[in-house]
Design a protein around this motif. Structure first.
Motif, PDB file in Angstrom:
ATOM      1  N   PRO A 154       0.806  -1.224   0.000  1.00  0.00           N
ATOM      2  CA  PRO A 154       0.000   0.000   0.000  1.00  0.00           C
ATOM      3  C   PRO A 154       0.843   1.281   0.000  1.00  0.00           C
ATOM      4  N   SER A 155       2.066   1.197   0.541  1.00  0.00           N
ATOM      5  CA  SER A 155       2.946   2.365   0.576  1.00  0.00           C
ATOM      6  C   SER A 155       3.518   2.711  -0.796  1.00  0.00           C
ATOM      7  N   GLY A 156       3.360   1.799  -1.775  1.00  0.00           N
ATOM      8  CA  GLY A 156       3.928   2.002  -3.103  1.00  0.00           C
ATOM      9  C   GLY A 156       5.283   1.336  -3.264  1.00  0.00           C
ATOM     10  N   ASN A 157       5.816   0.745  -2.189  1.00  0.00           N
ATOM     11  CA  ASN A 157       7.110   0.073  -2.240  1.00  0.00           C
ATOM     12  C   ASN A 157       6.964  -1.331  -2.811  1.00  0.00           C
ATOM     13  N   VAL A 158       7.924  -1.738  -3.643  1.00  0.00           N
ATOM     14  CA  VAL A 158       7.982  -3.114  -4.117  1.00  0.00           C
ATOM     15  C   VAL A 158       8.542  -3.943  -2.955  1.00  0.00           C
ATOM     16  N   VAL A 159       7.753  -4.893  -2.444  1.00  0.00           N
ATOM     17  CA  VAL A 159       8.167  -5.668  -1.281  1.00  0.00           C
ATOM     18  C   VAL A 159       8.608  -7.078  -1.648  1.00  0.00           C
ATOM     19  N   SER A 160       8.328  -7.508  -2.877  1.00  0.00           N
ATOM     20  CA  SER A 160       8.790  -8.817  -3.323  1.00  0.00           C
ATOM     21  C   SER A 160       8.825  -8.825  -4.846  1.00  0.00           C
ATOM     22  N   GLU A 161       9.886  -9.410  -5.397  1.00  0.00           N
ATOM     23  CA  GLU A 161       9.947  -9.626  -6.839  1.00  0.00           C
ATOM     24  C   GLU A 161      10.833 -10.823  -7.122  1.00  0.00           C
ATOM     25  N   ASN A 162      10.507 -11.521  -8.216  1.00  0.00           N
ATOM     26  CA  ASN A 162      11.210 -12.756  -8.528  1.00  0.00           C
ATOM     27  C   ASN A 162      11.028 -13.043 -10.009  1.00  0.00           C
ATOM     28  N   SER A 163      11.923 -13.869 -10.573  1.00  0.00           N
ATOM     29  CA  SER A 163      11.827 -14.287 -11.976  1.00  0.00           C
ATOM     30  C   SER A 163      12.202 -15.753 -12.102  1.00  0.00           C
ATOM     31  N   SER A 164      11.637 -16.400 -13.113  1.00  0.00           N
ATOM     32  CA  SER A 164      12.001 -17.776 -13.482  1.00  0.00           C
ATOM     33  C   SER A 164      12.082 -17.834 -14.994  1.00  0.00           C
ATOM     34  N   GLU A 165      12.854 -18.812 -15.488  1.00  0.00           N
ATOM     35  CA  GLU A 165      13.054 -18.907 -16.926  1.00  0.00           C
ATOM     36  C   GLU A 165      12.890 -20.332 -17.388  1.00  0.00           C
ATOM     37  N   GLY A 166      12.279 -20.485 -18.572  1.00  0.00           N
ATOM     38  CA  GLY A 166      12.157 -21.798 -19.192  1.00  0.00           C
ATOM     39  C   GLY A 166      10.717 -22.148 -19.514  1.00  0.00           C
ATOM     40  N   GLU A 167      10.557 -23.264 -20.226  1.00  0.00           N
ATOM     41  CA  GLU A 167       9.212 -23.715 -20.584  1.00  0.00           C
ATOM     42  C   GLU A 167       8.434 -24.093 -19.339  1.00  0.00           C
ATOM     43  N   TYR A 168       7.258 -23.550 -19.241  1.00  0.00           N
ATOM     44  CA  TYR A 168       6.325 -23.813 -18.139  1.00  0.00           C
ATOM     45  C   TYR A 168       6.921 -23.530 -16.756  1.00  0.00           C
ATOM     46  N   ALA A 169       7.835 -22.555 -16.722  1.00  0.00           N
ATOM     47  CA  ALA A 169       8.473 -22.161 -15.452  1.00  0.00           C
ATOM     48  C   ALA A 169       7.431 -21.565 -14.504  1.00  0.00           C
ATOM     49  N   ILE A 170       7.664 -21.735 -13.216  1.00  0.00           N
ATOM     50  CA  ILE A 170       6.790 -21.186 -12.171  1.00  0.00           C
ATOM     51  C   ILE A 170       7.580 -20.143 -11.388  1.00  0.00           C
ATOM     52  N   VAL A 171       6.931 -19.010 -11.101  1.00  0.00           N
ATOM     53  CA  VAL A 171       7.546 -17.960 -10.295  1.00  0.00           C
ATOM     54  C   VAL A 171       6.593 -17.622  -9.158  1.00  0.00           C
TER      55      VAL A 171
END
Length: 175
Positions: A154-171
């Motif tokens: 709610p403060s506008g801050n990014v509190v979590s971020e993540n990435s995954s790569e590949g076919e049918y990857a889950i993040v």
């Protein structure tokens, strides 16, 4: 850490959620409610504190007499109502394809979008339940490439971020 002393339990809860604190422990005396006043807190006001660690708040007991005195004392008509508190969290998922997205919704419920076109964004009011706010989003790529997620408090801050790569990857992102 904000100073909560003298606030009601509800006001303290709102202040801590605005500051992105997640785990709040209310120790209440037998007659205390969320409309009771905060008499102590741990950590102390001004202390640097991890937003994922527990914040303890002690509420004073309420009595009919003190409530009546408070009501009489709080009667001035020139006082403006406090600004409404936004507790809206935003989830974002980006990638080259569509994705299956699962996220925490209001009341601790889980919602899902089966074939979301990316980029995708969703604002959710008060994810979690009771006085515990938590945010969660998970996405599965429908093809190859990089899929990413982000949670904005709610403060506008990014509190979590993540990435995954590949076919049918889950993040997964959570706060």
């Amino acid at each position: 850490m904000p100073d909560l002393t003298g606030l009601t339990g509800e006001q303290a809860s709102q202040a801590l959620r605005r500051a992105d604190f997640h785990y709040i422990d209310y120790s209440q005396n037998r007659n205390a409610t969320m409309s009771s006043r905060v008499v102590s807190q741990n950590p102390a006001p001004g202390t640097r504190w991890n937003k994922l660690d527990k914040v303890s708040v002690a509420l004073a007991p309420s009595t009919a007499a003190s409530t009546a005195r408070t009501t009489v004392a709080a009667a001035p008509t020139t006082t403006q109502a406090p600004e409404p508190v936004s507790d809206t969290w935003t989830y974002k998922v980006t990638g080259p394809h569509k994705a299956m997205i699962t996220y925490a919704a209001k009341g601790g419920n889980t919602s899902q979008v089966s074939s979301a076109k990316l980029p995708w964004s969703k604002s959710v009011e008060s994810p979690g339940y009771a006085s515990m706010s938590f945010a969660y989003v998970s996405a599965q790529n429908s093809g190859g490439g990089t899929i990413s997620c982000q949670i904005i408090a709610p403060s506008g801050n990014v509190v979590s971020e993540n990435s995954s790569e590949g076919e049918y990857a889950i993040v997964t992102c959570q706060s």
